[in-house]
Write a protein that holds these residues in place. Structure first.
Motif, PDB file in Angstrom:
ATOM      1  N   GLY A   6       4.877   3.545 -17.992  1.00  0.00           N
ATOM      2  CA  GLY A   6       5.245   4.955 -17.979  1.00  0.00           C
ATOM      3  C   GLY A   6       4.110   5.934 -17.836  1.00  0.00           C
ATOM      4  N   ARG A   7       2.882   5.466 -17.552  1.00  0.00           N
ATOM      5  CA  ARG A   7       1.754   6.385 -17.405  1.00  0.00           C
ATOM      6  C   ARG A   7       1.761   7.021 -16.022  1.00  0.00           C
ATOM      7  N   ALA A   8       1.274   8.259 -15.935  1.00  0.00           N
ATOM      8  CA  ALA A   8       1.144   8.941 -14.646  1.00  0.00           C
ATOM      9  C   ALA A   8       0.092   8.218 -13.811  1.00  0.00           C
ATOM     10  N   ILE A   9       0.286   8.210 -12.496  1.00  0.00           N
ATOM     11  CA  ILE A   9      -0.577   7.432 -11.612  1.00  0.00           C
ATOM     12  C   ILE A   9      -2.028   7.888 -11.675  1.00  0.00           C
ATOM     13  N   ASN A  10      -2.271   9.201 -11.790  1.00  0.00           N
ATOM     14  CA  ASN A  10      -3.672   9.639 -11.839  1.00  0.00           C
ATOM     15  C   ASN A  10      -4.335   9.263 -13.163  1.00  0.00           C
ATOM     16  N   ASP A  11      -3.536   9.116 -14.237  1.00  0.00           N
ATOM     17  CA  ASP A  11      -4.085   8.624 -15.505  1.00  0.00           C
ATOM     18  C   ASP A  11      -4.504   7.163 -15.370  1.00  0.00           C
ATOM     19  N   ILE A  12      -3.668   6.380 -14.699  1.00  0.00           N
ATOM     20  CA  ILE A  12      -3.970   4.959 -14.500  1.00  0.00           C
ATOM     21  C   ILE A  12      -5.238   4.804 -13.667  1.00  0.00           C
ATOM     22  N   LEU A  13      -5.289   5.535 -12.558  1.00  0.00           N
ATOM     23  CA  LEU A  13      -6.460   5.451 -11.676  1.00  0.00           C
ATOM     24  C   LEU A  13      -7.717   5.947 -12.383  1.00  0.00           C
TER      25      LEU A  13
ATOM     26  N   HIS B  44      -3.884  -6.129  -6.256  1.00  0.00           N
ATOM     27  CA  HIS B  44      -4.447  -6.007  -7.603  1.00  0.00           C
ATOM     28  C   HIS B  44      -4.084  -4.665  -8.233  1.00  0.00           C
ATOM     29  N   LEU B  45      -4.160  -3.603  -7.435  1.00  0.00           N
ATOM     30  CA  LEU B  45      -3.854  -2.276  -7.977  1.00  0.00           C
ATOM     31  C   LEU B  45      -2.367  -2.145  -8.304  1.00  0.00           C
ATOM     32  N   LYS B  46      -1.511  -2.707  -7.463  1.00  0.00           N
ATOM     33  CA  LYS B  46      -0.070  -2.675  -7.759  1.00  0.00           C
ATOM     34  C   LYS B  46       0.232  -3.411  -9.063  1.00  0.00           C
ATOM     35  N   TYR B  47      -0.443  -4.528  -9.272  1.00  0.00           N
ATOM     36  CA  TYR B  47      -0.255  -5.298 -10.514  1.00  0.00           C
ATOM     37  C   TYR B  47      -0.710  -4.478 -11.721  1.00  0.00           C
ATOM     38  N   THR B  48      -1.850  -3.829 -11.596  1.00  0.00           N
ATOM     39  CA  THR B  48      -2.367  -3.002 -12.688  1.00  0.00           C
ATOM     40  C   THR B  48      -1.414  -1.862 -13.012  1.00  0.00           C
TER      41      THR B  48
ATOM     42  N   MET C 207       0.828  -1.211   0.000  1.00  0.00           N
ATOM     43  CA  MET C 207       0.000   0.000   0.000  1.00  0.00           C
ATOM     44  C   MET C 207       0.859   1.257   0.000  1.00  0.00           C
ATOM     45  N   LYS C 208       1.979   1.216   0.716  1.00  0.00           N
ATOM     46  CA  LYS C 208       2.851   2.388   0.771  1.00  0.00           C
ATOM     47  C   LYS C 208       3.368   2.747  -0.622  1.00  0.00           C
ATOM     48  N   MET C 209       3.656   1.728  -1.442  1.00  0.00           N
ATOM     49  CA  MET C 209       4.142   1.992  -2.794  1.00  0.00           C
ATOM     50  C   MET C 209       3.114   2.774  -3.605  1.00  0.00           C
ATOM     51  N   ILE C 210       1.833   2.403  -3.464  1.00  0.00           N
ATOM     52  CA  ILE C 210       0.767   3.089  -4.197  1.00  0.00           C
ATOM     53  C   ILE C 210       0.655   4.544  -3.751  1.00  0.00           C
ATOM     54  N   LEU C 211       0.645   4.746  -2.432  1.00  0.00           N
ATOM     55  CA  LEU C 211       0.493   6.108  -1.923  1.00  0.00           C
ATOM     56  C   LEU C 211       1.723   6.954  -2.238  1.00  0.00           C
ATOM     57  N   ASP C 212       2.900   6.347  -2.187  1.00  0.00           N
ATOM     58  CA  ASP C 212       4.128   7.068  -2.553  1.00  0.00           C
ATOM     59  C   ASP C 212       4.039   7.569  -3.998  1.00  0.00           C
ATOM     60  N   ALA C 213       3.539   6.700  -4.898  1.00  0.00           N
ATOM     61  CA  ALA C 213       3.422   7.079  -6.311  1.00  0.00           C
ATOM     62  C   ALA C 213       2.473   8.262  -6.476  1.00  0.00           C
ATOM     63  N   ILE C 214       1.370   8.246  -5.733  1.00  0.00           N
ATOM     64  CA  ILE C 214       0.401   9.341  -5.811  1.00  0.00           C
ATOM     65  C   ILE C 214       0.999  10.634  -5.259  1.00  0.00           C
ATOM     66  N   LEU C 215       1.583  10.551  -4.081  1.00  0.00           N
ATOM     67  CA  LEU C 215       2.169  11.745  -3.454  1.00  0.00           C
ATOM     68  C   LEU C 215       3.316  12.306  -4.284  1.00  0.00           C
ATOM     69  N   ASN C 216       4.157  11.434  -4.826  1.00  0.00           N
ATOM     70  CA  ASN C 216       5.297  11.894  -5.619  1.00  0.00           C
ATOM     71  C   ASN C 216       4.863  12.593  -6.896  1.00  0.00           C
TER      72      ASN C 216
ATOM     73  N   LYS D 228     -11.062  10.346  -1.151  1.00  0.00           N
ATOM     74  CA  LYS D 228     -10.416  10.657   0.126  1.00  0.00           C
ATOM     75  C   LYS D 228      -9.143  11.491   0.009  1.00  0.00           C
ATOM     76  N   ILE D 229      -8.388  11.332  -1.052  1.00  0.00           N
ATOM     77  CA  ILE D 229      -7.126  12.075  -1.182  1.00  0.00           C
ATOM     78  C   ILE D 229      -7.442  13.425  -1.824  1.00  0.00           C
ATOM     79  N   PRO D 230      -7.289  14.518  -1.088  1.00  0.00           N
ATOM     80  CA  PRO D 230      -7.844  15.808  -1.527  1.00  0.00           C
ATOM     81  C   PRO D 230      -7.257  16.365  -2.815  1.00  0.00           C
ATOM     82  N   PHE D 231      -6.017  16.037  -3.129  1.00  0.00           N
ATOM     83  CA  PHE D 231      -5.387  16.639  -4.309  1.00  0.00           C
ATOM     84  C   PHE D 231      -5.419  15.718  -5.534  1.00  0.00           C
ATOM     85  N   LEU D 232      -5.864  14.476  -5.354  1.00  0.00           N
ATOM     86  CA  LEU D 232      -5.860  13.520  -6.463  1.00  0.00           C
ATOM     87  C   LEU D 232      -6.917  13.911  -7.486  1.00  0.00           C
ATOM     88  N   GLN D 233      -6.493  14.136  -8.719  1.00  0.00           N
ATOM     89  CA  GLN D 233      -7.385  14.653  -9.763  1.00  0.00           C
ATOM     90  C   GLN D 233      -7.878  13.537 -10.672  1.00  0.00           C
TER      91      GLN D 233
END
Length: 265
Positions: free
Chosen positions: A154-161, A144-148, A1-10, A193-198
């Motif tokens: 090379g896509r940005a995390i918010n594009d993937i989500l 599952h999300l880490k696998y996806t 889970m930390k890897m996912i959140l790190d990608a979003i925050l970064n 829940k994540i206020p800045f995630l677009q």
């Protein structure tokens, strides 16, 4: 889970600070020193006591206790440790009003969250010290999300989500409560829940009018006839001429009927 959140925050220019904090707690600040925005992330494994609301509440509230406990204690509070990590005193003095806490609550079954809605509401609405966002998840959802994410090159995390969130079939399943605990539900929760995630909405073309839809589906001389009968100054002799050109031979008619009935083309 930390890897996912790190990608979003970064992606949004937040970096983890190297501060000695208890296990499961991490602190992030924005790369731009002119932007006073900070996040404390607390990843809590609640699987062993997820049926005990009191134990869950006590575990979640420990972050606030660690953050604010008395200076008379033998160990420094989290707030003091975080403030001491800043080189700028002005920046350090702003952490209370500019800090948010993200609580990552790991469960074995997302269905159990329905019984903790009031508790989550009370935690998130607390006015003490920092804003709070509670994100429950299961190990299966995170894996599952880490696998996806790993399969998007090379896509940005918010594009993937956003791609995941744009799945209409999963959206309607979630409305019906049929995919609780799915990767899709987890992604929707991250956006909520994540206020800045677009979230990037999928651009759908506007539906065709009935008239334009008909025009696109008819061809050749039939289109000429369709246009002619719609004009107010329609010439009957011209219509008769167009009708005469629309005669369909028996072979073509049989073929068309066969297609409509699902036969071989």
């Amino acid at each position: 889970m930390k890897m996912i959140l790190d990608a979003i925050l970064n992606q949004y220019s937040y970096v983890e600070q190297e501060i000695k904090l208890p296990s499961g707690i991490n602190f992030y600040k924005h790369k731009d020193k002119n932007i006073a925005s900070y996040f404390i992330v607390n990843d809590i494994d609640c699987r062993k006591f997820e049926d005990d609301e009191t134990s869950m509440k006590n575990e979640i509230e420990q972050l606030e206790e660690l953050y604010s406990h008395s200076k008379a204690s033998q160990t420094e509070s989290l707030k003091t440790r975080i403030q001491n990590s800043f080189t700028n005193n002005k920046e350090a003095s702003q952490i209370d009003k500019n800090t948010s806490a993200i609580y990552l609550i790991q469960l074995s079954d997302m269905e159990k969250m329905s019984q903790y809605r009031n508790m989550v509401f009370a935690i998130e609405e607390s006015p003490n010290y920092f804003k709070r966002y509670v994100i429950p998840y299961t190990e299966s959802q995170a894996e599952h999300l880490k696998y996806t994410i790993a399969n998007y090159d090379g896509r940005a995390i918010n594009d993937i989500l956003s791609d995941i969130a744009n799945n209409e079939d999963e959206y309607y399943k979630l409305l019906d409560g049929k995919n609780i605990g799915s990767e899709y539900e987890f992604v929707i929760r991250l956006f909520s829940k994540i206020p800045f995630l677009q979230y990037k909405f999928k651009a759908d073309s506007a539906p065709l009018s009935i008239e334009n839809d008909i025009l696109q589906k008819i061809e050749g001389k039939l289109k000429e006839y369709h246009t002619a009968i719609q004009t107010k100054t329609c010439n009957i002799e011209h219509l008769i001429e167009l009708e005469s050109n629309l005669v369909i031979d028996d072979e073509s008619l049989d073929k068309e009927l066969n297609n409509l009935l699902g036969g071989d083309k």
